[in-house]
Design an enzyme around this catalytic site. Structure first.
Site, PDB file in Angstrom:
ATOM      1  N   HIS A 177       0.851  -1.187   0.000  1.00 15.98           N
ATOM      2  CA  HIS A 177       0.000   0.000   0.000  1.00 15.98           C
ATOM      3  C   HIS A 177       0.892   1.245   0.000  1.00 15.98           C
ATOM      4  O   HIS A 177       1.203   1.790   1.048  1.00 15.98           O
ATOM      5  CB  HIS A 177      -0.915  -0.006   1.224  1.00 15.98           C
ATOM      6  CG  HIS A 177      -1.945   1.083   1.229  1.00 15.98           C
ATOM      7  ND1 HIS A 177      -3.155   0.954   1.858  1.00 15.98           N
ATOM      8  CD2 HIS A 177      -1.957   2.332   0.697  1.00 15.98           C
ATOM      9  CE1 HIS A 177      -3.856   2.071   1.716  1.00 15.98           C
ATOM     10  NE2 HIS A 177      -3.135   2.920   1.010  1.00 15.98           N
ATOM     11  N   GLU A 235      -2.649  -1.730  -3.113  1.00 11.62           N
ATOM     12  CA  GLU A 235      -3.741  -0.968  -2.519  1.00 11.62           C
ATOM     13  C   GLU A 235      -3.405   0.519  -2.554  1.00 11.62           C
ATOM     14  O   GLU A 235      -2.236   0.896  -2.489  1.00 11.62           O
ATOM     15  CB  GLU A 235      -3.943  -1.350  -1.054  1.00 11.62           C
ATOM     16  CG  GLU A 235      -4.313  -2.779  -0.800  1.00 11.62           C
ATOM     17  CD  GLU A 235      -4.492  -3.061   0.685  1.00 11.62           C
ATOM     18  OE1 GLU A 235      -5.061  -4.122   1.006  1.00 11.62           O
ATOM     19  OE2 GLU A 235      -4.061  -2.233   1.515  1.00 11.62           O
ATOM     20  N   HIS A 262      -8.211  -6.107   7.275  1.00 12.09           N
ATOM     21  CA  HIS A 262      -8.038  -5.098   8.317  1.00 12.09           C
ATOM     22  C   HIS A 262      -8.300  -5.702   9.700  1.00 12.09           C
ATOM     23  O   HIS A 262      -9.432  -6.027  10.055  1.00 12.09           O
ATOM     24  CB  HIS A 262      -8.929  -3.861   8.128  1.00 12.09           C
ATOM     25  CG  HIS A 262      -8.353  -2.642   8.814  1.00 12.09           C
ATOM     26  ND1 HIS A 262      -7.508  -1.766   8.175  1.00 12.09           N
ATOM     27  CD2 HIS A 262      -8.458  -2.198  10.078  1.00 12.09           C
ATOM     28  CE1 HIS A 262      -7.145  -0.803   9.015  1.00 12.09           C
ATOM     29  NE2 HIS A 262      -7.700  -1.058  10.188  1.00 12.09           N
TER      30      HIS A 262
END
Length: 238
Positions: free
Chosen positions: A43, A70, A190
């Site tokens: 990310h 991401e 998450h």
């Protein structure tokens, strides 16, 4: 079986805290695949406080499984993804100053915005996933954006799991069923951990992929990266 993609951002965070190249981010990407991960997730953020754009370029050639990038779809991010051509891009709505992703897309309000970006990625043959919460309207409308998948934002599940896991999982089961109904595959991520992952996977048996970084890397500090990857894979077996 649900695939495990390991997010290696925290490896880069540790490296960046000292400078230099320890620990080596590319080696961590090589190793997690060697140890059984089905993919690698990164990310990159605009301030490059953990994974850098150069890291993304360096990691791509060593990918033997799947590469998932991401990020918020700024023009720089879009250009990076199109250059690297990962297997999957996961779009998250977090602003540059966010510590971590903490909300899903409003797919009704951002429908045109997402359609335009997803269409651009589709032209490059890149699978798309939208980071999303359990709001059923947002999930049903996600299909209209042209995305291939949705990634369920699982922090609320993780936060409630110890208190009442049945109550915690209920909205995610409903959300996954809605996504399946409208023709979308389901990812999740998450705060998924060794404590709560198995139950989540069992309740959503058609879950395609989980992306796990923080908890897995924390566990690896105590038990080693190889054992951590293998234990997380075990939680996904049925």
């Amino acid at each position: 079986m649900t695939k495990l993609s390991v997010n290696i951002n925290k490896v880069a965070t540790l490296r960046n805290s000292r400078g230099g190249d320890m620990p080596n981010v590319v080696k961590s990407a090589v190793d997690v695949q060697l140890f059984g991960a089905d993919g690698v997730t990164v990310h990159p953020r605009p301030d490059e406080r953990h994974i850098t754009y150069q890291d993304v370029m360096d990691i791509k050639p060593i990918i033997k499984t799947e590469f998932n990038i991401e990020g918020y779809p700024s023009r720089n991010f879009i250009d990076l993804v199109k250059k690297v051509k990962p297997h999957q891009v996961t779009l998250v709505p977090d602003p540059p100053e966010a510590i971590t992703s903490n909300a899903g897309w409003d797919t009704i309000k951002n429908k045109s915005f997402l359609q335009e970006i997803i269409s651009e990625f589709s032209e490059y043959g890149i699978r798309t996933s939208i980071f999303i919460d359990t709001d059923l309207d947002n999930i049903s409308n996600a299909a209209a954006t042209g995305t291939d998948r949705v990634e369920l934002y699982t922090e609320p599940y993780a936060a409630m799991y110890a208190k009442d896991r049945e109550k915690a999982i209920a909205p995610f089961v409903a959300a996954a069923e809605m996504a399946k109904k409208v023709g979308l595959k389901i990812n999740a991520g998450h705060d998924l951990s060794l404590e709560n992952l198995k139950f989540f996977s069992e309740k959503i048996p058609f879950l395609a992929e989980v992306s796990i970084g923080h908890a897995l890397i924390c566990d690896a500090l105590y038990i080693g990266l190889e054992k951590a990857v293998k234990l997380y894979k075990e939680q996904l077996k049925r």
